[in-house]
Design an enzyme around this catalytic site. Structure first.
Site, PDB file in Angstrom:
ATOM      1  N   HIS A  80       0.797  -1.240   0.000  1.00  0.00           N
ATOM      2  CA  HIS A  80       0.000   0.000   0.000  1.00  0.00           C
ATOM      3  C   HIS A  80       0.828   1.289   0.000  1.00  0.00           C
ATOM      4  O   HIS A  80       0.295   2.364  -0.190  1.00  0.00           O
ATOM      5  CB  HIS A  80      -0.968   0.037   1.186  1.00  0.00           C
ATOM      6  CG  HIS A  80      -0.302   0.464   2.474  1.00  0.00           C
ATOM      7  ND1 HIS A  80       0.432  -0.403   3.241  1.00  0.00           N
ATOM      8  CD2 HIS A  80      -0.230   1.661   3.095  1.00  0.00           C
ATOM      9  CE1 HIS A  80       0.908   0.232   4.276  1.00  0.00           C
ATOM     10  NE2 HIS A  80       0.539   1.497   4.225  1.00  0.00           N
TER      11      HIS A  80
HETATM   12  C1  UD1 Z   1      -1.994   5.971   5.580  1.00  0.00           C
HETATM   13  C2  UD1 Z   1      -0.695   6.387   6.244  1.00  0.00           C
HETATM   14  C3  UD1 Z   1       0.274   5.223   6.292  1.00  0.00           C
HETATM   15  C4  UD1 Z   1      -0.379   4.001   6.906  1.00  0.00           C
HETATM   16  C5  UD1 Z   1      -1.663   3.677   6.157  1.00  0.00           C
HETATM   17  C6  UD1 Z   1      -2.368   2.471   6.705  1.00  0.00           C
HETATM   18  C7  UD1 Z   1      -0.191   8.777   5.905  1.00  0.00           C
HETATM   19  C8  UD1 Z   1       0.717   9.750   5.247  1.00  0.00           C
HETATM   20  N1  UD1 Z   1      -0.032   7.481   5.537  1.00  0.00           N
HETATM   21  O1  UD1 Z   1      -1.706   5.687   4.205  1.00  0.00           O
HETATM   22  O2  UD1 Z   1       1.397   5.573   7.034  1.00  0.00           O
HETATM   23  O3  UD1 Z   1       0.506   2.897   6.816  1.00  0.00           O
HETATM   24  O4  UD1 Z   1      -2.522   4.829   6.226  1.00  0.00           O
HETATM   25  O5  UD1 Z   1      -3.373   2.002   5.832  1.00  0.00           O
HETATM   26  O6  UD1 Z   1      -1.005   9.174   6.715  1.00  0.00           O
HETATM   27  N2  UD1 Z   1      -8.718   5.270   0.548  1.00  0.00           N
HETATM   28  C9  UD1 Z   1      -9.961   4.687   0.398  1.00  0.00           C
HETATM   29  N3  UD1 Z   1     -10.700   4.468   1.528  1.00  0.00           N
HETATM   30  C10 UD1 Z   1     -10.266   4.793   2.781  1.00  0.00           C
HETATM   31  C11 UD1 Z   1      -9.005   5.418   2.921  1.00  0.00           C
HETATM   32  C12 UD1 Z   1      -8.248   5.634   1.785  1.00  0.00           C
HETATM   33  O7  UD1 Z   1     -10.388   4.365  -0.699  1.00  0.00           O
HETATM   34  O8  UD1 Z   1     -10.992   4.544   3.770  1.00  0.00           O
HETATM   35  C13 UD1 Z   1      -7.880   5.490  -0.679  1.00  0.00           C
HETATM   36  C14 UD1 Z   1      -8.087   6.838  -1.305  1.00  0.00           C
HETATM   37  O9  UD1 Z   1      -7.960   6.705  -2.685  1.00  0.00           O
HETATM   38  C15 UD1 Z   1      -6.923   7.639  -0.775  1.00  0.00           C
HETATM   39  C16 UD1 Z   1      -5.827   6.596  -0.700  1.00  0.00           C
HETATM   40  O10 UD1 Z   1      -6.508   5.402  -0.314  1.00  0.00           O
HETATM   41  O11 UD1 Z   1      -6.619   8.741  -1.559  1.00  0.00           O
HETATM   42  C17 UD1 Z   1      -4.735   6.922   0.280  1.00  0.00           C
HETATM   43  O12 UD1 Z   1      -5.283   7.144   1.591  1.00  0.00           O
HETATM   44  P1  UD1 Z   1      -4.507   8.027   2.682  1.00  0.00           P
HETATM   45  O13 UD1 Z   1      -5.267   8.085   3.932  1.00  0.00           O
HETATM   46  O14 UD1 Z   1      -4.108   9.326   2.087  1.00  0.00           O
HETATM   47  O15 UD1 Z   1      -3.155   7.235   2.946  1.00  0.00           O
HETATM   48  P2  UD1 Z   1      -2.866   5.657   3.091  1.00  0.00           P
HETATM   49  O16 UD1 Z   1      -2.229   5.173   1.850  1.00  0.00           O
HETATM   50  O17 UD1 Z   1      -4.033   4.882   3.591  1.00  0.00           O
END
Ligand code: UD1
Length: 349
Positions: free
Chosen positions: A196
Site C-alpha cells: 500500500h
Molecule cells: C496511511 C498512512 C500510512 C499508513 C496507512 C495504513 C499517511 C501519510 N499514511 O496511508 O502511514 O501505513 O494509512 O493504511 O497518513 N482510501 C480509500 N478508503 C479509505 C481510505 C483511503 O479508498 O478509507 C484510498 C483513497 O484513494 C486515498 C488513498 O486510499 O486517496 C490513500 O489514503 P490516505 O489516507 O491518504 O493514505 P494511506 O495510503 O491509507
C-alpha cells in the site's frame, strides 16, 4: 482525574489505540478519562469501523470526516477541526500514535495551544525523507512532551537527534495486542502479501515488479493471499495488471489479519505493522521496501529487504521459505500500555 484526548485516523492507529483504551477501562478507570477523536482519514467500513467493532474501541466522541485529499488539504482540514475541539474542551493532554497525517495534524494543533503531546511509537526512523511518514514522525517527536519508544533502537534514534527528555522505552503496544488476541495456529501452505505504500503503488515499475513476483510465487503452487488496500486496488485496475493467479481479498479485519500472519509460511509486505506482527508470530518476512524502521527484524535474520525488485523478492522468498530462525523478544513484555498510562499520570498528576 486526568482528561486525555486520543487522536486517531488511519487503520493502524485504531488498532494501536485499542490496547491503551482497554487498559484505561480495566485498570485506570478512576484516574484517566479518555475521549477519542477520529479525523476520518480512513472512512471505508473495512478500513475503519470494523476495527472499532472487533477490538472493542469505544465509538469516537468526535469525527471530523476529512476523507482523502492531497497531503496539504487533508492535513489542513484536520488541524482546523482538531483545533476547534481543543479550544472548546480543555484536555490535559493529547495522545497520538505512529506517523500518519492524522498524527502530524494533532501534534501541530495541540502544540500551538500548549497542550502536552504524548507520542506512542516515538523514535522510529527510516532515514528516507521521501516517505511522508518520516516527515510526520520527526515533527511529532520534536513537539512531544512524552515520547514512548517501543525499542532500544528507537531510544537511540531520539538520542542522536538530541531528544532525551521525556523519552520512555515502553515496549510496543502492538505486541500487547498480538499477545492479547493470540490464537493457536499451525503454519499453512500459503503466503500473505500486502502492498500500500505510495513508493510502490504510485510507481508503475515498482507495482509491476511486485505483482509479477507474486504471480510467479503463485505459479510454483503456493497460494498467495493478498488483502488489498483500496489505493492499490485502483492502481492495479488502472494499469490492467494480471493478477489471475493471486487470491485477492478485501482488506482484512484485525483478527483475520493476525490469523493470516500467524498461519502464513512467509509474509511479503511494505507495511511496518504487518512486518512486526509476522515477527511476533515467528513468520519470516520479505520487506518490499528499500529500508525499514524495524531494523531489529533484519538483524535477527527474520526479515530480508527486497525493495520492489523482482529478482530480490524471489531470492529473499526462496531463502526464507525453508529457513529456521530465531525470533528474540525485542518489543517489550506485552504491558506497554500500562507503562504508558503510568508515565502519563506521573507527568500530569
Ligand atoms: C496511511 C498512512 C500510512 C499508513 C496507512 C495504513 C499517511 C501519510 N499514511 O496511508 O502511514 O501505513 O494509512 O493504511 O497518513 N482510501 C480509500 N478508503 C479509505 C481510505 C483511503 O479508498 O478509507 C484510498 C483513497 O484513494 C486515498 C488513498 O486510499 O486517496 C490513500 O489514503 P490516505 O489516507 O491518504 O493514505 P494511506 O495510503 O491509507
Amino acid at each position: 482525574m486526568v482528561h486525555l484526548l486520543t487522536i486517531i485516523g488511519a487503520r493502524p492507529q485504531i488498532i494501536k489505540a485499542a490496547a491503551f483504551s482497554r487498559v484505561v477501562r480495566e485498570q485506570f478507570a478512576g484516574r484517566i478519562e479518555e475521549h477519542i477523536l477520529h479525523t476520518g482519514q480512513h472512512y471505508d467500513a473495512n478500513m475503519s469501523e470494523v476495527f472499532f467493532r472487533e477490538l472493542g474501541v469505544p465509538a469516537p466522541d468526535y469525527n471530523l470526516h476529512v476523507g482523502s485529499a492531497s497531503h496539504g488539504v487533508q492535513t489542513a482540514r484536520m488541524i482546523e477541526g482538531i483545533e476547534a475541539v481543543l479550544m472548546q474542551t480543555r484536555y490535559d493532554g493529547v495522545l497520538v500514535y505512529g506517523d500518519t497525517n492524522s498524527t502530524l495534524a494533532a501534534a501541530v494543533a495541540a502544540s500551538k495551544l500548549q497542550i502536552p503531546i504524548f507520542h506512542v511509537e516515538a523514535g522510529l526512523r527510516s532515514y528516507n525523507m521521501s516517505m511522508p511518514e518520516e516527515i510526520n514522525r520527526i515533527v511529532c517527536d520534536r513537539l512531544s512532551s512524552l515520547l514512548f519508544a517501543p525499542t532500544a533502537t528507537a531510544v537511540r534514534n531520539l538520542e542522536k537527534e538530541g531528544m532525551t527528555r521525556g523519552v520512555v522505552q515502553s515496549g510496543d503496544v502492538m505486541y500487547d495486542n498480538a499477545l492479547y488476541y493470540e490464537t493457536a495456529a499451525l503454519k499453512d501452505k500459503f503466503v500473505l502479501a500486502t502492498v500500500h505504500r505510495p513508493a510502490n503503488t504510485d510507481n508503475e515499475v515498482h507495482l509491476r515488479s511486485i505483482i509479477r513476483a507474486l504471480q510467479d510465487i503463485a505459479k510454483t503452487g503456493m497460494e498467495v493471499v493478498v488483502p488489498l488496500h483500496p489505493r492499490t486496488k485502483k492502481r492495479i485496475e488502472d494499469l490492467r495488471l494480471n493478477t489471475d493467479d493471486l487470491r485477492i481479498i478485501e482488506p482484512a479485519s484485525f483478527l483475520e489479519m493476525l490469523a493470516l500472519e500467524k498461519n502464513a509460511s512467509v509474509v511479503l509486505t511494505d507495511s511496518g505493522g504487518v512486518q512486526k506482527e509476522a515477527f511476533f508470530y515467528g513468520t519470516p518476512c520479505v520487506i518490499l521496501r528499500p529500508e525499514t524502521e524495524w531494523v531489529e527484524i533484519i538483524d535477527a535474520g527474520a526479515g530480508i529487504l527486497a525493495d520492489a525488485d523482482y529478482e530480490r523478492i524471489i531470492a529473499a522468498y526462496r531463502m526464507l521459505e525453508n529457513k529456521r530462525m530465531a525470533f528474540p523478544h525485542l518489543f517489550g513484555d506485552g504491558h506497554a500500555s500500562e507503562k504508558i498510562a503510568e508515565e502519563i499520570l506521573r507527568f500530569l498528576e
